[in-house]
Design a protein around this motif. Structure first.
Motif, mmCIF file in Angstrom:
data_model
loop_
_atom_site.group_PDB
_atom_site.id
_atom_site.type_symbol
_atom_site.label_atom_id
_atom_site.label_comp_id
_atom_site.label_asym_id
_atom_site.label_seq_id
_atom_site.Cartn_x
_atom_site.Cartn_y
_atom_site.Cartn_z
ATOM 1 N N ARG A 55 0.818 -1.211 0.000
ATOM 2 C CA ARG A 55 0.000 0.000 0.000
ATOM 3 C C ARG A 55 0.851 1.260 0.000
ATOM 4 O O ARG A 55 0.520 2.254 -0.657
ATOM 5 N N TYR A 58 2.070 1.852 -3.501
ATOM 6 C CA TYR A 58 0.952 2.351 -4.304
ATOM 7 C C TYR A 58 0.699 3.829 -4.013
ATOM 8 O O TYR A 58 0.532 4.640 -4.937
ATOM 9 N N ASP A 59 0.667 4.176 -2.724
ATOM 10 C CA ASP A 59 0.415 5.575 -2.351
ATOM 11 C C ASP A 59 1.477 6.507 -2.926
ATOM 12 O O ASP A 59 1.174 7.633 -3.331
ATOM 13 N N VAL A 89 -4.480 -3.841 -4.201
ATOM 14 C CA VAL A 89 -3.764 -3.010 -3.233
ATOM 15 C C VAL A 89 -4.666 -1.995 -2.546
ATOM 16 O O VAL A 89 -4.417 -1.614 -1.400
ATOM 17 N N ASP A 90 -5.730 -1.572 -3.202
ATOM 18 C CA ASP A 90 -6.611 -0.554 -2.634
ATOM 19 C C ASP A 90 -7.703 -1.153 -1.744
ATOM 20 O O ASP A 90 -8.587 -0.441 -1.279
ATOM 21 N N GLU A 93 -6.738 -4.593 4.539
ATOM 22 C CA GLU A 93 -5.632 -5.512 4.842
ATOM 23 C C GLU A 93 -6.070 -6.968 4.814
ATOM 24 O O GLU A 93 -5.341 -7.832 4.329
ATOM 25 N N ARG A 96 -6.238 -8.002 1.214
ATOM 26 C CA ARG A 96 -4.887 -8.131 0.652
ATOM 27 C C ARG A 96 -4.211 -9.410 1.154
ATOM 28 O O ARG A 96 -3.529 -10.095 0.389
#
Length: 144
Positions: A55, A58-59, A89-90, A93, A96
């Protein structure tokens, strides 16, 4: 731009490792080299999953603006963000973690047909480095 260039370098390096390890796992005459190639493929697959579900990574890409990027870099940014989202990824948790488990299991399942084809009738499956049970233990896969 630096983040995109670094990401592109990582993707190229992982692709090179995957290509070489796949070749050795399929074509090398020495079983030990074939087995090591298969293990390397599993490692690349696991790393790819981990990166795609990161994450924070990604951010970092989500914060990149298109300002000053050429059309190729914009295209890479859009495709990178799309690939991250497609990987899950979005999601939360828990989701994921579930995706990781499924991807690890797919690695095991994808390994099994070659293992079964390579194995001699008198060879114990648990001694084969590509045996699903061994791969599952190595990757820490739990029953799905």
């Amino acid at each position: 731009m630096a983040a995109l260039e670094a990401w592109n370098d990582v993707a190229i390096a992982m692709g090179n490792v995957a290509s070489a390890s796949s070749f050795f796992s399929e074509a090398h005459p020495d079983e030990a080299v074939r087995s090591r190639g298969e293990l390397a493929m599993q490692d690349v697959t696991k790393l790819s999953t981990e990166l795609s579900l990161d994450r924070e990574l990604y951010d970092l890409f989500a914060q990149v603006t298109e300002d000053g990027l050429d059309p190729q870099a914009i295209r890479l940014l859009h495709k990178t963000l799309r690939d991250f989202r497609r990987s899950g990824v979005d999601k939360d948790e828990t989701t994921r973690d579930r995706v990781r488990e499924i991807n690890d299991r797919l690695t095991v399942v994808g390994t099994w047909p070659r293992c079964a084809a390579d194995r001699q009738a008198d060879e114990c499956p648990s001694r084969c480095p590509r045996c699903p049970q061994r791969v599952e233990r190595r990757l820490g896969v739990v029953d799905l």
